[in-house]
Design an enzyme around this catalytic site. Sequence first.
Site, mmCIF file in Angstrom:
data_model
loop_
_atom_site.group_PDB
_atom_site.id
_atom_site.type_symbol
_atom_site.label_atom_id
_atom_site.label_comp_id
_atom_site.label_asym_id
_atom_site.label_seq_id
_atom_site.Cartn_x
_atom_site.Cartn_y
_atom_site.Cartn_z
ATOM 1 N N GLY A 1 0.817 -1.208 0.000
ATOM 2 C CA GLY A 1 0.000 0.000 0.000
ATOM 3 C C GLY A 1 0.853 1.260 0.000
ATOM 4 O O GLY A 1 0.491 2.270 -0.618
ATOM 5 N N THR A 2 1.966 1.195 0.678
ATOM 6 C CA THR A 2 2.867 2.349 0.729
ATOM 7 C C THR A 2 3.381 2.692 -0.659
ATOM 8 O O THR A 2 3.366 3.852 -1.075
ATOM 9 C CB THR A 2 4.044 2.034 1.676
ATOM 10 N N SER B 1 -4.525 -2.827 -0.392
ATOM 11 C CA SER B 1 -3.557 -3.909 -0.254
ATOM 12 C C SER B 1 -4.236 -5.131 0.341
ATOM 13 O O SER B 1 -4.868 -5.046 1.394
ATOM 14 C CB SER B 1 -2.422 -3.414 0.641
ATOM 15 N N HIS C 1 -3.253 -7.578 1.998
ATOM 16 C CA HIS C 1 -2.860 -8.087 3.322
ATOM 17 C C HIS C 1 -3.769 -7.517 4.406
ATOM 18 O O HIS C 1 -3.691 -7.940 5.567
ATOM 19 C CB HIS C 1 -1.380 -7.849 3.619
ATOM 20 N N THR D 1 10.421 -7.576 -11.509
ATOM 21 C CA THR D 1 9.759 -8.867 -11.599
ATOM 22 C C THR D 1 8.531 -8.904 -10.686
ATOM 23 O O THR D 1 8.630 -8.650 -9.498
ATOM 24 C CB THR D 1 10.742 -9.988 -11.209
ATOM 25 N N CYS E 1 5.317 6.795 22.826
ATOM 26 C CA CYS E 1 6.263 5.806 23.330
ATOM 27 C C CYS E 1 6.331 4.574 22.444
ATOM 28 O O CYS E 1 7.279 3.797 22.537
ATOM 29 C CB CYS E 1 5.881 5.373 24.744
HETATM 30 C C1 LIG Z 1 21.662 -7.482 -13.624
HETATM 31 C C2 LIG Z 1 20.239 -7.259 -13.197
HETATM 32 N N1 LIG Z 1 19.928 -6.210 -12.430
HETATM 33 C C3 LIG Z 1 18.663 -5.966 -12.016
HETATM 34 C C4 LIG Z 1 17.623 -6.800 -12.360
HETATM 35 C C5 LIG Z 1 16.227 -6.501 -11.883
HETATM 36 O O1 LIG Z 1 15.824 -7.397 -10.911
HETATM 37 P P1 LIG Z 1 14.303 -7.841 -10.638
HETATM 38 O O2 LIG Z 1 13.880 -8.640 -11.809
HETATM 39 O O3 LIG Z 1 14.398 -8.638 -9.381
HETATM 40 O O4 LIG Z 1 13.493 -6.611 -10.460
HETATM 41 C C6 LIG Z 1 17.891 -7.900 -13.170
HETATM 42 C C7 LIG Z 1 16.768 -8.769 -13.556
HETATM 43 O O5 LIG Z 1 16.815 -9.619 -14.337
HETATM 44 C C8 LIG Z 1 19.217 -8.150 -13.584
HETATM 45 O O6 LIG Z 1 19.504 -9.211 -14.344
HETATM 46 C C1 LIG Z 2 -4.605 4.194 5.180
HETATM 47 C C2 LIG Z 2 -3.328 3.501 4.873
HETATM 48 N N1 LIG Z 2 -2.650 3.834 3.778
HETATM 49 C C3 LIG Z 2 -1.490 3.231 3.442
HETATM 50 C C4 LIG Z 2 -0.934 2.241 4.212
HETATM 51 C C5 LIG Z 2 0.360 1.594 3.833
HETATM 52 O O1 LIG Z 2 0.168 0.296 3.388
HETATM 53 P P1 LIG Z 2 1.237 -0.892 3.511
HETATM 54 O O2 LIG Z 2 1.364 -1.220 4.952
HETATM 55 O O3 LIG Z 2 0.633 -1.987 2.711
HETATM 56 O O4 LIG Z 2 2.519 -0.414 2.930
HETATM 57 C C6 LIG Z 2 -1.606 1.864 5.389
HETATM 58 C C7 LIG Z 2 -1.001 0.822 6.233
HETATM 59 O O5 LIG Z 2 -1.333 0.547 7.318
HETATM 60 C C8 LIG Z 2 -2.831 2.500 5.723
HETATM 61 O O6 LIG Z 2 -3.497 2.152 6.814
#
Ligand SMILES: Cc1ncc(COP(=O)(O)O)c(C=O)c1O
Ligand SMILES: Cc1ncc(COP(=O)(O)O)c(C=O)c1O
Lengths: 421, 421, 142, 142
Positions: free
Chosen positions: B72-73, B200, B202, B238, B328
């Site tokens: 969500g972030t 999201s 989750h 990916t 806190c």
């Molecule tokens: C050398 C290299 N860097 C970065 C990436 C990007 O990684 P990801 O697919 O996990 O986003 C890839 C992906 O194939 C890669 O081969």
């Molecule tokens: C209103 C709201 N927006 C955004 C987020 C961020 O989502 P995530 O925790 O999936 O990164 C939250 C997470 O608690 C949320 O409550």
Amino acid sequence: MRQVFLDHQSATPLLPAVFEAMRPYFTEAFGNPSSLHHHGLRVRDALKQARQQMAALIRADSEEEIFFTSDGTESANLAIKGVAYANERKGKHLVISATEHPSVMNSVEFLEKQGWTCTRVGVDSEGIIRLDELQAAITPQTVLVAIHHVNHDIGAIQPIREVGRICAEKAVPLYVDCEASAGWLPVDVKEFGAALVSFSPHRFYGPKGVGVLYRNKKARLVSIIHGGVQEGGRRAGTENVPAIVGGGVAAAVAVTELDSRAKHVAELQARLWEGLRSKIRFIKLNGPEPGPKRVPTNINISTEFIEGEGQLLMLDHQGFAVASGSSCVSKSLKISHVLGAIGLDHALAQGNIIMTLGKDNTVEDVDYTVETFARIVTKLRGMSPMWDEFERGVIDSVIAPTGRGKSFSQHAADVSGKPAH
Amino acid sequence: MRQVFLDHQSATPLLPAVFEAMRPYFTEAFGNPSSLHHHGLRVRDALKQARQQMAALIRADSEEEIFFTSDGTESANLAIKGVAYANERKGKHLVISATEHPSVMNSVEFLEKQGWTCTRVGVDSEGIIRLDELQAAITPQTVLVAIHHVNHDIGAIQPIREVGRICAEKAVPLYVDCEASAGWLPVDVKEFGAALVSFSPHRFYGPKGVGVLYRNKKARLVSIIHGGVQEGGRRAGTENVPAIVGGGVAAAVAVTELDSRAKHVAELQARLWEGLRSKIRFIKLNGPEPGPKRVPTNINISTEFIEGEGQLLMLDHQGFAVASGSSCVSKSLKISHVLGAIGLDHALAQGNIIMTLGKDNTVEDVDYTVETFARIVTKLRGMSPMWDEFERGVIDSVIAPTGRGKSFSQHAADVSGKPAH
Amino acid sequence: MSDTYTLYNPTVMEHFMNPRNMGDLKDADGVGEVGAAACGDIMKISLKIKDGKIEDARFKTFGCGSAIASSSMATELIKGRTIDEALKFSNQEVVDALGGLPPVKIHCSVLAEEALKAALEDYVKKHPEAASQVGAVSAVAA
Amino acid sequence: MSDTYTLYNPTVMEHFMNPRNMGDLKDADGVGEVGAAACGDIMKISLKIKDGKIEDARFKTFGCGSAIASSSMATELIKGRTIDEALKFSNQEVVDALGGLPPVKIHCSVLAEEALKAALEDYVKKHPEAASQVGAVSAVAA
Ligand SMILES: Cc1ncc(COP(=O)(O)O)c(C=O)c1O
Ligand SMILES: Cc1ncc(COP(=O)(O)O)c(C=O)c1O
């Protein structure tokens, strides 16, 4: 149908042990590591262990230097933009190699729109960075050098220790994208002289959904995904706990199996290239010969007079999974910029196929691949006007020139009325 | 020990059906959706189905309007920065509410450093946005209005249809963060008049590791994580296939169970607040009363004269999982900005506890919570110098003022020599 | 499995795996070879024409799966048509007959149309006596 | 489980759940109440002092778990010490005796030190005859 998976560069199946390690974190230990109650604290402990496992894979001193992102792409974005933004006042110049992954190239392009400048250092015909050019590219305004360890397309291993030495001399932090090497080749952040290193467990039998960024404590880095104070304030957002746990286990297994995996695929790699070269005429290996300059998983070939997507489709139809850097397979209709950077002829770039080996491939797989691929090449050449024109002396081969006929590029320009690239 | 999980805002356990749906995508269908062979195409199909399931949950027209991120972030970051960067030439002004989630607040702060300006629209004492202020805040330079559907801390439901009408009149795209509502309250992108919506899975029994961003085709949006051309060029990297598949199934289940889940938690919510209010003196509900203005999952209370972390710890020790907006418990040592925005007295903000209900909570859970919590309050008040001083008439209650003594803030300032906030 | 998950629909895949009319025509009456600069595809179509009618057609293609399938389908469709009909041939016919192509691959069907028209133009060049029947050729090819 | 995964270490948790010396002292010889502006914690320590020695100590705390544990531990540690010894008391003793606190919670132990010193200062104010024994108080409290 018999299945031969030769695309480990794009995906690897999860290790059963990794799946079992992840399982409890879906329903039982489902807490959020930001929570202060025991559900949260339990998974916080699990993240710490995973950080230690990631640190061990790349020989980092402390798990506190490990940050989790969502994938290798995000890690690269964080490394590039996070260092650039953190050092904005110091300078706005970056240095990268011409064959970095798009996640690096396009992060840099984005920064260029925001006022940064970047020098792209060239590579030789094998794809190895030109160290003299690198040395010359670094200026007092340079805040980051980004050179990958291994190229994703052609498997070229970069002389990272030398790169690290140059960066240390110039006191510029070095970011090393180890996505294509981690889990297959030893990575040692200190030997590399790297301030930042990224990799992703989905490349070595870990899960998708997690990327890793190592950052030496001395390197300044700001966050690029803003929100809560997860990951020491360097990456906001709810952590993907099961994937992180699984990734840690995949890293731990990789540490113990690295040597045997590397040895196994190196043997297959040599056999594969030997088989292809002996069975198929007018075929070229892109990148260094199998050996110390090439990652043992990768074979990147260009087969002349036929196009890559067709090869890929026919292989798929026979149960073989491969990739291609041909323009017809890319969504942007451009050939891989890596093939461009090593100066590969356009016709050869179009005939590109990438086969990447994994721990479960066998000698039989390799022999069966060579045999099938040779048949497919014959079939496609039979359909190709270029092959016919080569045989009739209208166009010439780039790989083994006969001295008869014009080049493919010239011919393509003649028939289309426009230059071929 | 009996476990009562009352922190569904931070995490939900995976539905067994979701886990089963994800399972094959780890080892069997492990392909990368960017691959052109059948391993890739199979998972590409799976992503399409998940997109349709996500679209159905928020009544979007087409799965092509659904983009996957990591959480969500990231969705919030993409919505805010992606629209801001895309419309840079049009204007550099944003409008948000003062009680948005940190992922929105901090994305905006980042843009402010890059030259954007932002108006933060105030809320009333229940946390409901002031529509007249919103109306006045929008200028010809405004390129985005971001107002969440439901507040994560105090459960206030915003008058989104009215917000949408104002945005439509002013022809400014509206982004609605539905992270705290999707899966629990009906979300209808068209009724909302929303150009962008995020959520999201989750938060409703789906997996971590996937966030969703809906974008109406008319709204301009550029990518913020750069690299390959995944997700229609809007999010490189990916894709986390198993999580996306699981998230889709969680959305599909949520569509069918939404009404019954909402009804169930609404009953528990009313009973919980009724129980707490009748058993514990000097306790205050933050945000609207249970009813049409409050999400049925959330109870946010302030218990006077005691501090929140202590309450949380004692509850945890007894098997209850809750959250708190007290300074806190936050890594930044600040009270939740939401409690600040509704003008809550500092002492009450320190005594804050957030309980969020889920489908598996029962009437017995609620009654047991009330009983245990009342005992904990008594114990902590017994330790609190403030309770003693209140009883002795040195300080007064904010919730039920007696007219005797000074305020907590005044007292805290006196003993610390500095103002309390 | 390979049959369930394919990049193209079953018709395209079938024409790619088992292309119709693949090859060259001995003593072709018209031959057209065209190329797409961006993608590097090259397509060649040979025609046998008798009494103003396309009696036979063959193709050779250097290009991706959809380029091969498009040329296979184009040669299938065009056989038996008069020159005048053939001159009205549009790539959309290929797309429709193939049951659709991915948006990014539509240009492959355009290439097939262009190769066919180049072959017809070549025929007219070599057979000026046919020019009256095919008055439209130069207009189209211009 | 709640026992395995806790925010603080077992010693801190034990002092939080079962605080020692919680309460007020009737006829305390010195009482100190201090607060941390940022966090809103308030801590009060009462001392019974006889012959220049701390005979008894009690606390009341409005604050987080580590604030409560810190005041419990501080009162435990201080009992039996002379005023002079008590004046040299440092928050680090609390941290060490608790087996460590999270970095962000160290200020809780500082608050305990401050509350103790405030109580000693109060004692000296109320018992000017003891001033000679505790010459350092005003310097410390300043
Ligand atoms: C050398 C290299 N860097 C970065 C990436 C990007 O990684 P990801 O697919 O996990 O986003 C890839 C992906 O194939 C890669 O081969
Ligand atoms: C209103 C709201 N927006 C955004 C987020 C961020 O989502 P995530 O925790 O999936 O990164 C939250 C997470 O608690 C949320 O409550």
